[in-house]
Design a protein around this motif. Structure first.
Motif, PDB file in Angstrom:
ATOM      1  N   LYS A 570      35.516  43.492  49.517  1.00 54.31           N
ATOM      2  CA  LYS A 570      36.513  42.463  49.247  1.00 54.31           C
ATOM      3  C   LYS A 570      36.813  41.695  50.522  1.00 54.31           C
ATOM      4  O   LYS A 570      37.058  42.290  51.573  1.00 54.31           O
ATOM      5  N   GLY A 573      41.655  36.447  50.689  1.00 52.96           N
ATOM      6  CA  GLY A 573      41.715  35.001  50.447  1.00 52.96           C
ATOM      7  C   GLY A 573      43.004  34.397  50.894  1.00 52.96           C
ATOM      8  O   GLY A 573      43.641  34.926  51.784  1.00 52.96           O
ATOM      9  N   GLN A 576      40.315  35.193  46.962  1.00 48.86           N
ATOM     10  CA  GLN A 576      39.705  36.464  47.335  1.00 48.86           C
ATOM     11  C   GLN A 576      38.272  36.507  46.842  1.00 48.86           C
ATOM     12  O   GLN A 576      37.988  36.179  45.697  1.00 48.86           O
ATOM     13  N   LEU A 577      37.376  36.888  47.725  1.00 45.55           N
ATOM     14  CA  LEU A 577      35.967  36.984  47.374  1.00 45.55           C
ATOM     15  C   LEU A 577      35.591  38.448  47.221  1.00 45.55           C
ATOM     16  O   LEU A 577      36.059  39.306  47.976  1.00 45.55           O
ATOM     17  N   VAL A 578      34.735  38.725  46.252  1.00 51.51           N
ATOM     18  CA  VAL A 578      34.272  40.078  45.983  1.00 51.51           C
ATOM     19  C   VAL A 578      32.752  40.057  45.975  1.00 51.51           C
ATOM     20  O   VAL A 578      32.137  39.269  45.256  1.00 51.51           O
ATOM     21  N   ALA A 579      32.153  40.909  46.809  1.00 49.44           N
ATOM     22  CA  ALA A 579      30.699  41.028  46.869  1.00 49.44           C
ATOM     23  C   ALA A 579      30.304  42.391  46.326  1.00 49.44           C
ATOM     24  O   ALA A 579      30.920  43.404  46.661  1.00 49.44           O
TER      25      ALA A 579
END
Length: 688
Positions: A570, A573, A576-579
């Motif tokens: 995570k 943000g 918020q970006l989730v990979a």
């Protein structure tokens, strides 16, 4: 005589006692559990807050830090022991960096000594290992002067380096979120790691910034400070008011004096008070419904205990006693039973609330006994007192001949009281329906807690009226079949006003119980669904930050099949970006298609993998960037950064490339490179 009468009617007295215990205990459970819930909310809010939101850093440059902190924390049993310290800032000749000379109680336990030792004597310091100093070196700060006065004035005091240290974890609460150290691997050009010393260095040196302010207070160049934390394990719901008072005092200290209290407790308090305050009205409504049900039960049973003494009351009247004395005589046994029921009911309620707190709330939450619990229990008992008083007064005023009748005269049950209660119930339901409380599915309206009691009471009153009518319809049927039991039972139901009251009590009780069980089942399911929704999976395990390759390797080793676990990274943000691994995510993640346009999870993650682009290794000295983009809005500026992955470092390095301006412009400049990254000149062009 009273005890003899209770023994003779021991069965009825015991029934009244047991029935009185139930409403008293039920009423006491509400405040006890509510207080424990407030404690849970308070502790969770403190634990979830950032470091600066869990305490205060009290700073002063006029001395007396111990007395000021003692006055600030007076009466607060939920605070930790203050950690005192002092600090001075100074420069150094031919060095652009600023140095902080710091002592903080327990400092050596929160850094890693890599060479030498911690300072013990005056004039000794411990420097950071990236500062460039060696053990045995002498540091002379321009503002820290020796006490000896020479012909040329005071000279900088030589501070001997006796040790080198490596900073501990960045999130160590000991430092209260302060930036005394540069991030590992990224030494700053304008600030060096703190120099740690001992308190005697302050008394054996002189700071050129020492002065006296206009108020006459001595303002030392040294800043005294103390860090005070809130201990969640000792915080209770009753401490919220004290916590708010401490925050108000902290804000007033900066306005009324030169002291500064830094904290983000105010932000934490906003959510804490809002969540804790939301318990007040629902708890009051639930307690009121339980107390009301208890009153109805006591009205049914206490009156029977009074009527059981009707023969004795009649004899007392025949002997010429006044009605007031006869009334007091009729009240003695019920009042004695109800008085004995209060402490027993409170003990029972305390035990029941303790079991609920242990089963439903997190471990370690105390189940105290607030004063409101005793008030609620006594209020529930007053229903029995009122019932006893009315029954005794009615018995004391009835003709003696009526007291000796085996079968009471049939009397029609009035509609006035039922009509009033039904009207109030209907008006309450209409009001709640008109304001949208009943139809609101958010669960945020406290008034909705009154709906179960109103509905149950209204239905019970109608059932109490309908049951005798229905029983009369069946009287003819029992004359020919069914036996003696149904024959007598139906007639008792049809003619007895006590039966209607029992139906009202039982109907209300079963209605509330049904609602409670239904609400509990629905809430439990909602909690599980909400937990899965917020976690993204049935179970989420949080680990410390590591290299993505190590995280992926660990997940692959734990779940070779790729059906039980997925690595997730995570990036805060907004947004918020989730990979994650799309294939593993599709097999593991908790997904609600209704919230994603009715798209199933495999279809949604199918578009996540981008084109497989090879990594670009930057090894040269210059970086040229060519960009095609839409014109930015009027008044907006665009700044460019190149983010690079540096081998051996967890965090990426960012190189500023400058700002875009104009159309088709070409700009060039030199970018300062972070440590370990290639040097880059920011020559770039733009075309649209």
């Amino acid at each position: 005589m009273i005890l003899r009468g209770l023994w003779e009617r021991r069965t009825l007295s015991l029934v009244v006692l047991l029935i009185a215990l139930v409403p008293i205990a039920s009423a006491a459970v509400g405040p006890i559990y509510s207080a424990a819930a407030r404690t849970t909310i308070a502790r969770d809010a403190v634990r979830a807050a950032p470091l600066e939101g869990r305490g205060w850093r009290y700073t002063t440059n006029t001395g007396g830090i111990e007395a000021k902190v003692a006055a600030f924390t007076a009466g607060a049993a939920f605070t930790t022991r203050p950690v005192f310290g002092m600090e001075a800032t100074s420069g150094r000749r031919a060095d652009r960096r600023a140095y902080s000379l710091v002592w903080q109680d327990g400092q050596c336990e929160h850094v890693v000594v890599v060479a030498g030792r911690c300072p013990r004597a005056s004039g000794e310091v411990m420097a950071g290992r990236t500062s460039g100093f060696k053990v045995g070196a002498r540091i002379r700060l321009t503002s820290v002067l020796g006490m000896e006065v020479t012909e040329g004035g005071r000279k900088p005091a030589p501070l001997k380096v006796v040790g080198l240290y490596r900073p501990g974890p960045a999130n160590d609460p000991f430092w209260f979120g302060r930036t005394l150290f540069s991030p590992p691997g990224e030494p700053a050009d304008d600030k060096a790691d703190a120099l740690f010393t001992v308190p005697s260095t302050r008394t054996d040196t002189y700071l050129v910034t020492d002065a006296v302010d206009v108020a006459g207070d001595v303002k030392s160049g040294w800043t005294d400070y103390a860090t005070v934390y809130i201990d969640p394990a000792r915080l209770e719901g009753t401490d919220i008011a004290k916590l708010s008072a401490m925050q108000a005092a902290a804000e007033a200290a900066g306005a009324q004096s030169s002291d500064i209290v830094y904290s983000r407790v105010a932000d934490m308090l906003k959510g804490l008070t809002a969540n804790a305050g939301s318990l007040g009205v629902p708890a009051l409504l639930v307690i009121a419904q339980l107390v009301g049900l208890g009153w109805m039960l006591l009205f049914q049973t206490v009156g029977d205990l009074v009527r059981a003494r009707s023969a004795e009351i009649a004899l007392a009247r025949l002997r010429g006693h006044r009605r007031a004395r006869v009334w007091r005589f009729a009240l003695t046994e019920p009042l004695l039973v109800l008085t004995a029921a209060v402490p027993l009911g409170l003990l029972l309620g305390n035990a029941a609330a303790g079991a609920m707190v242990g089963a439903l709330l997190p471990p370690g939450i105390p189940a105290g006994f607030p004063p409101e619990a005793a008030v609620a229990g006594v209020a529930a008992m007053f229903g029995g007192v009122l019932a006893a008083a009315l029954a005794a007064w009615r018995t004391a005023n009835r003709p003696v001949t009526e007291e000796w009748r085996r079968t009471p005269r049939r009397s029609a049950r009035g509609w006035v009281l039922d009509a009033i209660v039904l009207s109030i119930t209907a008006l309450g339901l209409v009001e709640l329906l008109a304001t949208g409380v009943i139809t609101d599915v958010s669960g945020q309206s406290s008034s909705a807690m009154a709906v179960p009691g109103l509905v149950a009471l209204g239905v019970a009153l109608l059932a109490g009226r309908a049951l005798p009518v229905l029983a009369r319809r069946l009287l003819r049927l029992t004359r020919r079949r069914g036996g003696l039991g149904p024959f007598l039972a139906l007639r008792q139901v049809a003619r007895g006003p006590v039966t209607a009251g029992s139906v009202v009590v039982l109907g209300t009780a079963f209605g509330l119980a049904t609602f409670a069980v239904s609400a509990w089942s629905a809430t439990s399911g909602d909690y599980e669904e909400t937990a899965r929704f917020h976690n993204g999976a049935p179970v989420a395990i949080t680990v410390r930050p590591v290299e993505p390759e190590r995280l992926i390797a660990a997940v692959n080793a734990a779940d070779p099949g790729g059906r039980l676990a997925a690595p997730v990274i995570k990036v805060p943000g907004p947004p918020q970006l989730v990979a994650s691994d799309p294939a593993r995510l599709a097999a593991v993640a908790h997904w609600q298609p209704g919230l994603a346009g009715d798209r199933p999870l495999p279809e949604a993650v199918a578009g996540l993998p981008g084109p497989a682009a090879p990594r670009v290794w930057l090894r040269g000295e210059r970086l040229r960037v060519r960009i095609s983009h839409d014109p930015p809005p009027e008044g907006w500026g665009v700044r460019l950064f190149a983010t690079l992955r540096v081998p051996g470092q967890l965090r990426p390095a960012a190189i500023p490339l400058g700002a875009l301006s104009g159309r088709g412009a070409r700009m060039s400049g030199t970018c300062r490179r972070p440590a370990g990254t290639p040097r880059a000149s920011c020559a770039r062009s733009r075309e649209t």
